[in-house]
Enzyme design. Structure first.
Site, mmCIF file in Angstrom:
data_model
loop_
_atom_site.group_PDB
_atom_site.id
_atom_site.type_symbol
_atom_site.label_atom_id
_atom_site.label_comp_id
_atom_site.label_asym_id
_atom_site.label_seq_id
_atom_site.Cartn_x
_atom_site.Cartn_y
_atom_site.Cartn_z
ATOM 1 N N THR A 33 -21.809 7.119 -34.356
ATOM 2 C CA THR A 33 -23.268 7.155 -34.487
ATOM 3 C C THR A 33 -23.869 6.225 -33.435
ATOM 4 O OG1 THR A 33 -23.100 5.496 -36.186
ATOM 5 C CG2 THR A 33 -23.423 7.756 -36.937
ATOM 6 N N ALA A 68 -17.771 10.930 -22.109
ATOM 7 C CA ALA A 68 -16.920 10.698 -23.290
ATOM 8 C C ALA A 68 -15.457 10.747 -22.893
ATOM 9 C CB ALA A 68 -17.202 11.758 -24.351
ATOM 10 N N SER A 111 -12.166 8.139 -12.874
ATOM 11 C CA SER A 111 -11.825 6.713 -12.875
ATOM 12 C C SER A 111 -11.024 6.378 -11.626
ATOM 13 C CB SER A 111 -10.970 6.393 -14.098
ATOM 14 O OG SER A 111 -10.407 5.109 -13.967
ATOM 15 N N TYR A 135 -3.339 7.505 -18.884
ATOM 16 C CA TYR A 135 -4.798 7.556 -18.730
ATOM 17 C C TYR A 135 -5.174 8.071 -17.335
ATOM 18 C CZ TYR A 135 -9.563 5.729 -17.999
ATOM 19 O OH TYR A 135 -10.900 5.584 -17.682
ATOM 20 N N LYS A 139 -7.250 11.521 -16.602
ATOM 21 C CA LYS A 139 -8.538 11.527 -15.888
ATOM 22 C C LYS A 139 -8.437 12.399 -14.626
ATOM 23 C CE LYS A 139 -11.773 9.494 -16.987
ATOM 24 N NZ LYS A 139 -12.838 9.828 -17.974
ATOM 25 N N VAL A 179 -11.002 -7.341 -18.752
ATOM 26 C CA VAL A 179 -10.786 -8.765 -18.499
ATOM 27 C C VAL A 179 -12.091 -9.571 -18.594
ATOM 28 C CG1 VAL A 179 -10.859 -8.452 -15.969
ATOM 29 C CG2 VAL A 179 -9.675 -10.407 -16.912
ATOM 30 N N ILE A 195 -5.422 -16.299 -18.037
ATOM 31 C CA ILE A 195 -5.140 -15.434 -16.890
ATOM 32 C C ILE A 195 -3.711 -14.908 -17.017
ATOM 33 C CG2 ILE A 195 -4.813 -15.425 -14.377
ATOM 34 C CD1 ILE A 195 -6.979 -17.625 -14.243
ATOM 35 N N GLY A 264 3.212 -3.477 -15.161
ATOM 36 C CA GLY A 264 2.649 -2.223 -14.654
ATOM 37 C C GLY A 264 1.256 -2.356 -14.050
HETATM 38 N N1 LIG Z 1 -15.034 0.880 -18.476
HETATM 39 C C1 LIG Z 1 -14.564 1.015 -17.247
HETATM 40 O O1 LIG Z 1 -14.342 0.031 -16.517
HETATM 41 C C2 LIG Z 1 -14.307 2.397 -16.680
HETATM 42 C C3 LIG Z 1 -13.805 2.482 -15.366
HETATM 43 C C4 LIG Z 1 -13.616 3.746 -14.823
HETATM 44 C C5 LIG Z 1 -13.954 4.882 -15.530
HETATM 45 N N2 LIG Z 1 -14.426 4.759 -16.805
HETATM 46 C C6 LIG Z 1 -14.819 6.004 -17.493
HETATM 47 O O2 LIG Z 1 -16.209 5.892 -17.813
HETATM 48 C C7 LIG Z 1 -16.490 6.642 -19.009
HETATM 49 C C8 LIG Z 1 -17.256 5.779 -19.998
HETATM 50 O O3 LIG Z 1 -16.494 4.614 -20.302
HETATM 51 P P1 LIG Z 1 -17.086 3.414 -21.189
HETATM 52 O O4 LIG Z 1 -16.483 2.157 -20.678
HETATM 53 O O5 LIG Z 1 -18.535 3.557 -21.291
HETATM 54 O O6 LIG Z 1 -16.359 3.711 -22.564
HETATM 55 P P2 LIG Z 1 -16.884 3.573 -24.058
HETATM 56 O O7 LIG Z 1 -15.657 3.532 -24.921
HETATM 57 O O8 LIG Z 1 -17.874 2.473 -24.191
HETATM 58 O O9 LIG Z 1 -17.627 4.953 -24.264
HETATM 59 C C9 LIG Z 1 -16.951 6.177 -24.436
HETATM 60 C C10 LIG Z 1 -17.629 6.911 -25.568
HETATM 61 O O10 LIG Z 1 -16.993 8.185 -25.722
HETATM 62 C C11 LIG Z 1 -16.980 8.474 -27.100
HETATM 63 N N3 LIG Z 1 -15.945 9.457 -27.406
HETATM 64 C C12 LIG Z 1 -14.603 9.263 -27.385
HETATM 65 N N4 LIG Z 1 -13.984 10.392 -27.761
HETATM 66 C C13 LIG Z 1 -14.948 11.301 -28.001
HETATM 67 C C14 LIG Z 1 -14.925 12.666 -28.436
HETATM 68 N N5 LIG Z 1 -13.764 13.274 -28.717
HETATM 69 N N6 LIG Z 1 -16.105 13.323 -28.575
HETATM 70 C C15 LIG Z 1 -17.300 12.686 -28.325
HETATM 71 N N7 LIG Z 1 -17.367 11.394 -27.950
HETATM 72 C C16 LIG Z 1 -16.206 10.714 -27.778
HETATM 73 C C17 LIG Z 1 -16.699 7.137 -27.772
HETATM 74 O O11 LIG Z 1 -17.080 7.129 -29.142
HETATM 75 C C18 LIG Z 1 -17.521 6.179 -26.916
HETATM 76 O O12 LIG Z 1 -18.801 5.943 -27.470
HETATM 77 C C19 LIG Z 1 -15.151 7.155 -19.503
HETATM 78 O O13 LIG Z 1 -15.010 8.486 -19.081
HETATM 79 C C20 LIG Z 1 -14.135 6.264 -18.805
HETATM 80 O O14 LIG Z 1 -12.906 6.935 -18.640
HETATM 81 C C21 LIG Z 1 -14.602 3.555 -17.410
#
Ligand SMILES: NC(=O)c1ccc[n+]([C@@H]2O[C@H](COP(=O)([O-])OP(=O)(O)OC[C@H]3O[C@@H](n4cnc5c(N)ncnc54)[C@H](O)[C@@H]3O)[C@@H](O)[C@H]2O)c1
Length: 297
Positions: A33, A68, A111, A135, A139, A179, A195, A264
């Site tokens: 939500t 998402a 990503s 992951y 992606k 981090v 660290i 890794g």
């Molecule tokens: N955080 C980072 O540093 C980073 C870096 C590179 C790429 N990304 C990409 O950016 C995007 C957003 O990342 P974020 O950090 O905002 O993550 P986040 O976890 O804050 O947000 C992701 C959202 O997707 C929702 N979600 C997950 N599974 C779902 C589903 N099956 N149906 C509907 N909603 C779903 C989650 O509830 C969450 O609210 C992602 O695609 C992530 O792979 C993030």
């Protein structure tokens, strides 16, 4: 324009919805939500893996930004089936329903994890993609599907590859948090950052609001079909430096602690920002110091 943002309760999705709402009609889809009051009226609870849920929010939508995802590298190692289900099948479900609904533009949030260990720095869009985690693979699979749909449909597709983004909206309780969130959470409670490794590993940190800004520029610009764009600040910061900056932002007198390195982990990573500057005129605006003091406050 009417825009669907998936993952709208998350860090990036929520900032993006807030930004886009100033000019566009926005609808958000997330399994969680909506935690932010201003976004509640435009948010729908649903799962991207269920085509019916996606179809329900696609009425009249011109553009989709697909944020998402299962976002944790560690979780993708522990539970690869969930990772692949959400990131691969979920992406296929959103793409397929979007194409059928006549969506014009599709922006996929990929990503920098798709690159694996950088062969050269800074990492540009031509850098080979050899992901080293489930992951990263899931992606990258999403990116490949997105490109296939560029051929099979009339959607203009763009993939964005963010480096490490951060904000107050990242969950400090999550065992998978990044981090910056971990360091800030410790210094705020008066504990020194820990660290992992020697601290000389480097990363490109960008504030989530800046990532949202770049996506909004992509939505405004035509003629980007089939492009992939890296998204970072272009600034390389060592983890030791980050720990020192986090301590400084807290105003406390602390010395970082050191622990065994994470297995890794890649050593260095920084984004080549030339393409996003040339195509979009994009520059990250929030400095790491500003971002850290916002988090510590
Ligand atoms: N955080 C980072 O540093 C980073 C870096 C590179 C790429 N990304 C990409 O950016 C995007 C957003 O990342 P974020 O950090 O905002 O993550 P986040 O976890 O804050 O947000 C992701 C959202 O997707 C929702 N979600 C997950 N599974 C779902 C589903 N099956 N149906 C509907 N909603 C779903 C989650 O509830 C969450 O609210 C992602 O695609 C992530 O792979 C993030």
């Amino acid at each position: 324009m009417r825009v669907l943002v998936t993952g709208s309760s998350g860090q990036l999705g929520s900032y993006l919805c807030e930004l886009l709402m100033r000019r566009h009609d926005v609808v958000g889809l997330d399994t969680r939500t909506q935690p932010y009051a201003v976004l509640k009226p435009c948010s729908v609870v649903g799962d991207i893996q269920r085509p019916g849920d996606v179809r329900r929010v696609l009425g009249g939508v011109d553009a989709v930004v697909h944020c998402a995802a299962q976002v944790s590298v560690d979780k993708s190692v522990q539970d690869p089936i969930t990772d692949a289900s959400v990131n691969v099948l979920g992406t296929v479900s959103v793409l397929h329903e979007s194409a059928k609904a006549g969506v014009r533009k599709f922006v996929y949030i990929s990503s920098a994890a798709i690159f694996g260990r950088p062969k050269y720095l800074p990492v540009d869009e031509e850098h080979p993609t050899h992901p080293i985690s489930n992951y990263g693979v899931s992606k990258l699979a999403g990116e490949k599907y997105v490109l296939a749909y560029a051929n099979m449909s009339r959607m203009e597709v763009v993939s964005v590859r963010p480096f490490n983004f951060y904000s107050v909206r990242a969950d400090p309780q999550s065992p998978y948090s990044g981090v910056i969130t971990k360091f800030v959470s410790r210094v705020r409670s008066g504990f020194p950052p820990i660290i992992e490794g020697d601290g000389r590993q480097t990363r490109d940190f960008i504030h989530t609001r800046d990532v949202a800004e770049m996506i909004s520029l992509i939505l405004e610009k035509d003629g980007l079909g089939g492009q992939v764009l890296n998204c970072g600040s272009g600034v390389s910061t060592s983890v030791s430096d980050l720990a020192r900056k986090a301590i400084r932002a807290s105003g406390r007198d602390l010395e970082p602690l050191f622990a065994t390195p994470r297995i890794g982990d890649i050593r260095d990573s920084v984004c080549n920002v030339t393409k996003s500057r040339e195509l979009l005129g994009f520059r990250a605006k929030v400095s790491l110091e500003e971002g850290l003091s916002e988090l510590v406050r």
